[in-house]
Write an enzyme that holds these catalytic residues in place. Structure first.
Site, PDB file in Angstrom:
ATOM      1  N   GLN A 163      28.102  36.160 -10.525  1.00  0.00           N
ATOM      2  CA  GLN A 163      27.719  36.391 -11.909  1.00  0.00           C
ATOM      3  C   GLN A 163      28.857  37.058 -12.687  1.00  0.00           C
ATOM      4  O   GLN A 163      28.766  37.213 -13.889  1.00  0.00           O
ATOM      5  CB  GLN A 163      26.474  37.287 -11.965  1.00  0.00           C
ATOM      6  N   ARG A 196      17.157  41.639 -12.246  1.00  0.00           N
ATOM      7  CA  ARG A 196      16.572  41.330 -13.543  1.00  0.00           C
ATOM      8  C   ARG A 196      16.266  42.604 -14.321  1.00  0.00           C
ATOM      9  O   ARG A 196      15.166  42.792 -14.848  1.00  0.00           O
ATOM     10  CB  ARG A 196      15.308  40.488 -13.384  1.00  0.00           C
ATOM     11  N   CYS A 197      17.235  43.512 -14.331  1.00  0.00           N
ATOM     12  CA  CYS A 197      17.027  44.741 -15.074  1.00  0.00           C
ATOM     13  C   CYS A 197      18.359  45.430 -15.299  1.00  0.00           C
ATOM     14  O   CYS A 197      19.339  45.153 -14.631  1.00  0.00           O
ATOM     15  CB  CYS A 197      16.076  45.674 -14.334  1.00  0.00           C
ATOM     16  N   GLU A 208      15.494  40.290 -19.308  1.00  0.00           N
ATOM     17  CA  GLU A 208      14.836  41.031 -18.241  1.00  0.00           C
ATOM     18  C   GLU A 208      13.607  41.789 -18.672  1.00  0.00           C
ATOM     19  O   GLU A 208      12.868  42.299 -17.823  1.00  0.00           O
ATOM     20  CB  GLU A 208      15.851  42.017 -17.654  1.00  0.00           C
TER      21      GLU A 208
END
Ligand code: FES
Ligand code: FES
Lengths: 801, 188
Positions: free
Chosen positions: A229, A376-377, A747
């Protein structure tokens, strides 16, 4: 020309795929044809295949490794062990949190699934066969499966490799105002307490990690295709770890089959494939299997909370005290800004007007996989918001107040921005109460409460759970946010060709978020170049400008802002070209979408495409040719989206099984670039929230065996279990400091969603007096709570009964 | 898979067993010489070179590897390549014709039924198997038919819409005579 002075010739922004257009995604064209290019699709001439041998034990001393039988298998080219790595100073590598991590184990194995050896062979099947032929002699040591075991007096020291590490404590850290918080608690009428565990979870994208390393002896260049990523961070790390010159390293992140934070860290498999390629002078492919992914790569959460709220009788929150104990596994490798040891846990209560708060955090080593990734945060904001909303629900109950009224009373007010949170963040904007009202109206709150009371008389258990969240997205500003010292800005480079078509590259890396579609929309918004005329590329460090990558919902806040800023630089130059073409001075020129015109004669104008042509064919004397530029964007602050999630459930009193009746989501993420994509992100996040609340977790038995290391044990919801969602987008509070008013969104639902589900179940069984059931709220846990009227802990090791 | 080994003079080298199979993939006839243990997913990806069929879990749970074998959806990660000897395989690359996308492909784009795209080929093939036997499915039918395919990105709601979009498109394209569709239902 016959145009009248007030007739605008501006383009219709929606038609050209600009801001607010639900433009269909350009990346879909290859994916629906099966023409994506994921790492496992990369095939190079003469490519070899690598497989990893993993430790079956959680904690053991390695007495010996005998790889002779593996070497003897036809087709095997190389067997790597820790000892061989050590001769090249590669047995250990730095983590993203200033700790070290074993690449291949030398002295001890410290978690089940740890990398012990690698085989490189002509064929992946042969590499697998050869792994089974490696004989490792282990001397088992007692495994530590949670922080309490790790903190015990006689606990074995897991990190005996580190000088000065006498125990298993990773760090002690604190933030906030201790004295002020103590005073608030002295003045409190009611003190509400909550203890719980946010279980270990794994982001588990469907695509596992992998790499294809290709070292070319002739050119000395190393090219690595890799599931990252953040490819530029990988390049920097490889330059430092492998001591290769940075300009001779090219990292390519091709299409990525989902990331969710799992693909931020640097994993041993990448390093081994790189070394193997250098040693063998052949391309080496490593594709992890699902067990390898679940058992060894970046997990998330695994934090224990002790929380307390100081409350006044009328419902006002006076102060908040939190203590967290985080289980970091064997290596502290959280992928998070260096300054903050427990991520942004101190974003808790940012949406509430809390006068004083204090957080202490302790990190502990255990015999579990390292990670602590931002699943996802935005760096443990998920835990922060979950703790907050579970504490808020308990506090309202303790006060005997209505859940909605208690929140409404304590929200930061719309006219109170920018607002300093009790832990020192500065929130930018929001309409919290309005979002709550939209949500309550959608779920028909008053009527549901009546229905619930009626149902209860007939023995049916209905529940409603509210969760709110505001999340600091867009790390960061470079004063406070860095990873390994690299400041967390991002970048965009825009090249407008002479025919007005353009290529845009950014330092971010899409993994399903649709950057190829939305970035072009920002260019269309700023320049009036139709989005279809802008191609977007990311992920190749040889061509993309340096950026920190995509995670923590930072792309729209940071890289997206850079796209707007570079477009504005282009527009500024185009204005000069327009003045030249129109033979007027720059001050006499006005801009409307896609076109400059003369203020006194709006009919006289030139399009952005005409300016582009002029940049290469007819520039004024003394002007540098070309229409290209780069922008690096260092955000002034984080963006703070807000959301309200409301869930209704019915719990079966006999079995503890619960079903979602309705799920309402109200998200205020500022200006939406592509509403279709934003809604897709929200639904994806809600599903992960539902997964965490209902079934998905990784746990361990007392012997250190991982439960949840494959998709038979690690349960993810399918289309059949997943509930439907009702999304609301009517509240829009533009971010005041973002160039196009956008905030992060990827998120929010995964961050704020879990507490809504859990609060709903707890509400349904409120008559039992049970205060907490740890996630996932499995039917047997609900059954236990209903039957024995006691709290249910989910902390490992799992009970054997 | 055809392999070239270093000849170490071992018996092992001489003993790599090979089987010859014939199969059809996306309408093309193929012959392959393979190790009997070769998985179908590897035959498709590495042997034929069609990489649209993905691998997520290798344990028959995620469905990323779903293909059609004689029209039925199956998971190629846990089928042996030898099992398709004499049979017909359809992968995502076989969905579109030279000039036209399959309505499922269009539907997934129209209804934003994909994000990272990794699950998409398998999803579309499971959906195709459904629509081939039931041209007019309900939302429940769709959810059930794709319940062996995991998606981590979308939350499924848009995938369901995509499949229903395709079903409607297919129905309007070829309005089926009443009896024919009745027969279809019985078979399904
Ligand atoms: S790879 Fe075949 S089901 Fe997951
Ligand atoms: S679109 Fe990413 S897994 Fe389904």
């Amino acid at each position: 020309m016959t145009t009248t002075a007030d007739e605008s010739r501006a383009l219709d922004e929606i038609k050209i795929g600009g801001l607010g257009s639900s433009r269909k995604r350009v990346e879909d064209d290859r994916f629906i044809r099966g023409k994506g290019n994921y790492v496992d699709d990369v095939v190079l001439p003469g490519m070899l295949h690598m497989e990893i041998l993993r430790s079956p034990l959680a904690h053991a001393r390695i007495k010996s490794i005998d790889a002779s039988k593996a070497w003897a298998l036809p087709g095997v080219r190389l067997v790597l062990t820790g000892e061989m790595m050590a001769t090249r100073n590669l047995a250990w590598m730095p983590t993203l949190s200033y700790d070290t991590q074993a690449v291949l184990a030398t002295d001890k194995v410290r978690f089940q699934g740890q990398e012990v050896a690698c085989v490189i062979a002509d064929d992946p099947y042969i590499a697998k066969d050869a792994c089974e032929l490696i004989e490792v002699d282990y001397e088992p040591l007692p495994p530590i499966m949670n922080p309490w075991q790790g903190l015990a007096e006689d606990a074995p020291v897991i990190r005996d490799d580190k000088v000065n590490q006498a125990d298993n404590v990773v760090y002690n850290w604190e933030v906030g105002d201790k004295a002020g918080t103590d005073r608030a608690f002295e003045q409190a009428d009611v003190i509400s307490k909550m203890e719980l565990h946010y279980p270990r979870s794994h982001p588990s994208p469907i695509e596992c990690c992998g790499s294809v390393a290709d070292f070319n002896r002739a050119t000395q260049k190393l090219t690595v295709y890799l599931t990252s990523q953040a490819p530029h961070i990988v390049r920097a790390a490889v330059a430092m770890v492998a001591e290769l010159p940075e300009h001779m390293i090219r990292i390519v992140s091709p299409d990525i089959g989902g990331g969710f934070g799992n693909k931020v860290p640097i994993y041993p498999g990448y390093v081994c494939s790189i070394l193997a390629s250098i040693l063998l002078e052949c391309p080496v492919k490593w594709i992890e299997d699902k067990t390898g992914n679940l058992i060894s790569t970046g997990f998330a959460r695994d934090v224990y909370l002790k929380g307390e709220m100081a409350l006044r009788k009328d419902g006002k929150i006076l102060g908040v005290r939190m203590h967290t104990d985080a289980d970091h596994g064997a290596f502290f490798s959280d992928a998070q800004p260096s300054k903050f040891k427990i991520g942004l846990m101190h974003s808790a209560f940012a949406a509430y007007d809390v006068p004083a708060a204090h957080l202490t955090a302790r990190g502990v080593y255990t015999n579990k996989a390292p990670g602590g990734v931002a699943y996802r945060c935005s760096f443990r904001v998920t835990e922060a918001m979950f703790f907050q909303e579970r504490m808020v629900q308990a506090a309202a109950d303790d006060l005997g107040m209505d859940q909605a009224a208690f929140r409404r009373m304590n929200f930061v007010r719309d006219d109170d921005f920018p607002h300093r949170t009790p832990f020192g963040f500065l929130t930018d904007s929001g309409q919290y109460a309005k979002c709550l009202e939209v949500g309550l109206k959608a779920i028909d709150y008053e009527n549901f409460r009546k229905e619930q009371a009626e149902a209860r008389k007939r023995g049916r258990l209905l529940g409603l759970g509210i969760s709110t969240m505001t999340e600091p997205l867009g790390a960061g500003n470079s004063r406070e946010y860095d990873i390994l010292g690299i400041k967390m800005f991002d970048s965009a480079e825009l090249k407008v060709h002479m025919t007005g078509k353009a290529i845009l590259r950014t330092g971010a890396k899409t993994q399903g978020q649709g950057h190829e579609t939305t970035w072009a929309q920002i260019v269309a918004h700023e320049l009036g170049i139709p989005a279809d005329d802008v191609v977007v590329e990311e992920g190749d460090t040889d061509t993309a400008p340096f950026g920190m990558g995509t995670y923590a919902s930072r792309s729209t806040p940071v890289a997206g802002a850079a796209v707007a800023m570079v477009s504005r630089k282009i527009r500024a130059k185009a204005r000069k070209l327009a003045a030249h073409l129109l033979e007027v001075s720059e001050e006499d020129i006005e801009w409307e979408l896609g076109r400059f015109y003369v203020r006194s004669a709006p009919g006289r104008g030139v399009t952005i495409q005409e300016c582009a042509m002029a940049a290469y064919s007819n520039m004024p004397d003394g002007m540098e040719p070309g229409l290209e530029n780069t922008a690096y964007y260092d955000p002034p602050n984080l963006t703070w989206p807000f959301a309200v999630y409301i869930v209704t459930v019915e719990v079966d009193p006999e079995t503890g099984v619960w079903d979602v009746l309705r799920m309402v989501a109200v998200d205020d993420c500022g200006v939406r670039i592509n509403p279709m994509i934003v809604e897709g992100q929200i639904m994806g996040g809600l599903t992960e929230a539902y997964a965490m609340a209902s079934m998905q977790f990784i746990t361990f038995d007392a012997d250190g065996n991982c439960v949840g290391s494959n998709y038979m044990d690690y349960l993810l919801p399918s289309a059949w279990e997943t509930p439907g969602y009702e999304l609301h987008s009517e509240v829009v509070t533009p971010c005041p400091h973002h160039p196009i008013g956008a905030k992060g969104i990827g998120e929010c639902a995964a961050v704020g969603g879990p507490a809504a589900f859990v609060n709903a179940v707890m509400d349904a069984i409120s008559e039992t007096g049970v205060r907490n059931i740890d996630m996932p709220v499995l039917p047997d846990r609900v059954w236990e709570a209903l039957t024995y009227r006691r709290d249910v802990s989910g902390a490992p090791p799992i009970r054997q009964d | 898979m055809t392999m070239v080994y270093d000849d170490t003079g071992d018996e092992a080298t001489a003993d790599v067993p090979v089987r010859k199979i014939r199969f059809t993939i996306n309408g093309r006839k193929k012959v392959a010489e393979i190790e009997p243990r070769l998985l179908l997913a590897d035959l498709i990806r590495r042997g034929v070179g069609l990489t649209g069929t993905h691998r997520g879990c290798d344990t028959t749970n995620c469905g990323a590897c779903t293909v059609l074998v004689d029209g039925r959806a199956g998971k190629s990660c846990t089928m042996l390549a030898v099992q398709v000897d004499g049979r017909e395989v359809t992968t995502v690359e076989g969905l579109a014709t030279a000039s036209e996308l399959h309505p499922l492909q269009e539907g997934f784009k129209q209804e934003h039924g994909l994000q990272c795209g990794f699950c998409t080929p398998g999803m579309m093939l499971s959906a195709k198997a459904l629509l081939d036997r039931n041209p007019d499915p309900t939302e429940e039918d769709v959810r059930w038919a794709i319940s062996g395919n995991l998606c981590r990105c979308t939350g499924y709601q848009n995938i369901v819409k995509s499949v229903l979009w395709a079903a409607a498109k297919l129905r309007e394209r070829e309005p089926e005579p009443a009896e024919a569709s009745a027969v279809n239902k019985v078979e399904g």
